[in-house]
Design a protein around this motif. Sequence first.
Motif, PDB file in Angstrom:
ATOM      1  N   VAL A  16       2.019 -13.563   4.617  1.00  0.00           N
ATOM      2  CA  VAL A  16       0.682 -13.277   4.093  1.00  0.00           C
ATOM      3  C   VAL A  16       0.764 -11.986   3.287  1.00  0.00           C
ATOM      4  CG1 VAL A  16      -1.720 -12.826   4.713  1.00  0.00           C
ATOM      5  CG2 VAL A  16      -0.354 -14.384   6.107  1.00  0.00           C
ATOM      6  N   SER A  17       0.163 -11.969   2.105  1.00  0.00           N
ATOM      7  CA  SER A  17       0.179 -10.785   1.247  1.00  0.00           C
ATOM      8  C   SER A  17      -0.383  -9.571   1.975  1.00  0.00           C
ATOM      9  CB  SER A  17      -0.654 -11.024  -0.013  1.00  0.00           C
ATOM     10  OG  SER A  17      -0.110 -12.064  -0.772  1.00  0.00           O
ATOM     11  N   SER A  18       0.182  -8.415   1.678  1.00  0.00           N
ATOM     12  CA  SER A  18      -0.247  -7.183   2.357  1.00  0.00           C
ATOM     13  C   SER A  18      -1.717  -6.880   2.103  1.00  0.00           C
ATOM     14  CB  SER A  18       0.627  -6.004   1.938  1.00  0.00           C
ATOM     15  OG  SER A  18       0.500  -5.734   0.562  1.00  0.00           O
ATOM     16  N   GLU A  19      -2.235  -7.243   0.942  1.00  0.00           N
ATOM     17  CA  GLU A  19      -3.648  -7.003   0.639  1.00  0.00           C
ATOM     18  C   GLU A  19      -4.550  -7.859   1.531  1.00  0.00           C
ATOM     19  OE1 GLU A  19      -1.132  -6.101  -2.898  1.00  0.00           O
ATOM     20  OE2 GLU A  19      -1.339  -7.863  -1.639  1.00  0.00           O
ATOM     21  N   VAL A  20      -4.121  -9.073   1.800  1.00  0.00           N
ATOM     22  CA  VAL A  20      -4.864  -9.969   2.686  1.00  0.00           C
ATOM     23  C   VAL A  20      -4.771  -9.454   4.119  1.00  0.00           C
ATOM     24  CG1 VAL A  20      -4.995 -12.318   3.611  1.00  0.00           C
ATOM     25  CG2 VAL A  20      -4.588 -11.956   1.160  1.00  0.00           C
ATOM     26  N   VAL A  21      -3.596  -9.024   4.519  1.00  0.00           N
ATOM     27  CA  VAL A  21      -3.407  -8.469   5.862  1.00  0.00           C
ATOM     28  C   VAL A  21      -4.319  -7.262   6.064  1.00  0.00           C
ATOM     29  CG1 VAL A  21      -1.770  -7.302   7.398  1.00  0.00           C
ATOM     30  CG2 VAL A  21      -1.068  -9.361   6.150  1.00  0.00           C
ATOM     31  N   CYS A  81      -4.345  -9.662  -5.123  1.00  0.00           N
ATOM     32  CA  CYS A  81      -3.042  -9.253  -4.603  1.00  0.00           C
ATOM     33  C   CYS A  81      -2.151  -8.755  -5.735  1.00  0.00           C
ATOM     34  CB  CYS A  81      -2.367 -10.426  -3.893  1.00  0.00           C
ATOM     35  SG  CYS A  81      -3.328 -11.058  -2.495  1.00  0.00           S
ATOM     36  N   ASN A  82      -1.249  -7.848  -5.416  1.00  0.00           N
ATOM     37  CA  ASN A  82      -0.343  -7.286  -6.416  1.00  0.00           C
ATOM     38  C   ASN A  82       0.566  -8.334  -7.047  1.00  0.00           C
ATOM     39  OD1 ASN A  82      -1.331  -4.676  -6.183  1.00  0.00           O
ATOM     40  ND2 ASN A  82       0.093  -4.157  -4.541  1.00  0.00           N
ATOM     41  N   ILE A  86      -4.955 -14.574  -5.866  1.00  0.00           N
ATOM     42  CA  ILE A  86      -6.322 -14.174  -5.553  1.00  0.00           C
ATOM     43  C   ILE A  86      -6.767 -14.971  -4.329  1.00  0.00           C
ATOM     44  CG2 ILE A  86      -8.709 -14.016  -6.348  1.00  0.00           C
ATOM     45  CD1 ILE A  86      -7.621 -13.982  -9.222  1.00  0.00           C
ATOM     46  N   PHE A  87      -7.260 -14.257  -3.341  1.00  0.00           N
ATOM     47  CA  PHE A  87      -7.808 -14.857  -2.130  1.00  0.00           C
ATOM     48  C   PHE A  87      -9.285 -14.519  -2.055  1.00  0.00           C
ATOM     49  CE2 PHE A  87      -3.382 -14.955  -1.232  1.00  0.00           C
ATOM     50  CZ  PHE A  87      -3.184 -15.955  -0.299  1.00  0.00           C
ATOM     51  N   VAL A  88      -9.997 -15.191  -1.177  1.00  0.00           N
ATOM     52  CA  VAL A  88     -11.385 -14.861  -0.904  1.00  0.00           C
ATOM     53  C   VAL A  88     -11.549 -14.629   0.593  1.00  0.00           C
ATOM     54  CG1 VAL A  88     -12.391 -16.018  -2.904  1.00  0.00           C
ATOM     55  CG2 VAL A  88     -12.057 -17.293  -0.794  1.00  0.00           C
ATOM     56  N   SER A  89     -12.480 -13.766   0.909  1.00  0.00           N
ATOM     57  CA  SER A  89     -12.862 -13.472   2.284  1.00  0.00           C
ATOM     58  C   SER A  89     -14.346 -13.777   2.382  1.00  0.00           C
ATOM     59  CB  SER A  89     -12.589 -12.001   2.589  1.00  0.00           C
ATOM     60  OG  SER A  89     -13.134 -11.637   3.830  1.00  0.00           O
ATOM     61  N   MET A 104      -8.977 -17.451   2.418  1.00  0.00           N
ATOM     62  CA  MET A 104      -8.244 -18.575   1.822  1.00  0.00           C
ATOM     63  C   MET A 104      -7.940 -18.275   0.359  1.00  0.00           C
ATOM     64  SD  MET A 104     -11.339 -21.320   1.518  1.00  0.00           S
ATOM     65  CE  MET A 104     -12.804 -20.973   0.566  1.00  0.00           C
ATOM     66  N   PRO A 105      -6.979 -18.992  -0.224  1.00  0.00           N
ATOM     67  CA  PRO A 105      -6.715 -18.835  -1.650  1.00  0.00           C
ATOM     68  C   PRO A 105      -7.963 -19.184  -2.469  1.00  0.00           C
ATOM     69  CG  PRO A 105      -4.924 -20.030  -0.597  1.00  0.00           C
ATOM     70  CD  PRO A 105      -6.039 -19.925   0.407  1.00  0.00           C
ATOM     71  N   MET A 106      -8.162 -18.466  -3.544  1.00  0.00           N
ATOM     72  CA  MET A 106      -9.342 -18.633  -4.393  1.00  0.00           C
ATOM     73  C   MET A 106      -9.530 -20.075  -4.866  1.00  0.00           C
ATOM     74  SD  MET A 106     -11.876 -17.205  -5.816  1.00  0.00           S
ATOM     75  CE  MET A 106     -12.953 -17.227  -7.212  1.00  0.00           C
ATOM     76  N   GLU A 107      -8.446 -20.784  -5.142  1.00  0.00           N
ATOM     77  CA  GLU A 107      -8.599 -22.144  -5.683  1.00  0.00           C
ATOM     78  C   GLU A 107      -9.247 -23.103  -4.697  1.00  0.00           C
ATOM     79  OE1 GLU A 107      -4.121 -21.901  -4.538  1.00  0.00           O
ATOM     80  OE2 GLU A 107      -5.522 -20.620  -5.615  1.00  0.00           O
ATOM     81  N   PHE A 108      -9.255 -22.780  -3.401  1.00  0.00           N
ATOM     82  CA  PHE A 108      -9.901 -23.646  -2.421  1.00  0.00           C
ATOM     83  C   PHE A 108     -11.420 -23.567  -2.485  1.00  0.00           C
ATOM     84  CE2 PHE A 108      -6.065 -23.372   0.706  1.00  0.00           C
ATOM     85  CZ  PHE A 108      -5.266 -24.004  -0.233  1.00  0.00           C
ATOM     86  N   ILE A 109     -11.949 -22.546  -3.130  1.00  0.00           N
ATOM     87  CA  ILE A 109     -13.398 -22.364  -3.214  1.00  0.00           C
ATOM     88  C   ILE A 109     -14.049 -23.554  -3.922  1.00  0.00           C
ATOM     89  CG2 ILE A 109     -13.642 -21.093  -5.395  1.00  0.00           C
ATOM     90  CD1 ILE A 109     -15.272 -19.963  -2.182  1.00  0.00           C
TER      91      ILE A 109
END
Length: 116
Positions: A16-21, A81-82, A86-89, A104-109
């Motif tokens: 998992v990307s550090s930004e998401v973590v 993310c670097n 792109i994820f969403v919260s 989740m990843p942005m494309e799932f939106i």
Amino acid sequence: MRKIAHIEEVEQLKGVSSEVVDVIREAVTILDIEYGQSRDVDHGNGGYVIIIESKDELQRLKEIHIDVKIAIPEYADKIQCNDGQIFVSILVLLNNDFGIIVVMPMEFIYYTNWVV
């Protein structure tokens, strides 16, 4: 689909990307401080974070009473993310003191009625 309810579980996240973590760590830290580490994460106050890793997992959210076509989020934030991902919260409240943050990843939106 991964469920993270406590800060010690964040340290075990792999792939998992550090930004998401960082976003997940902040959320579960608040939950642990405000509602306690010994809370009943499924039925008590507080909540937890769910990481959706495939679009097929979106349907499994119904098991925890979240219908992605009907539920109205309290907030939705982008996580840039670097590495370019792109994820969403997204916070969905199930009652006054119980919320689930869906990451989740942005494309799932596009498979939901949620707006970011």
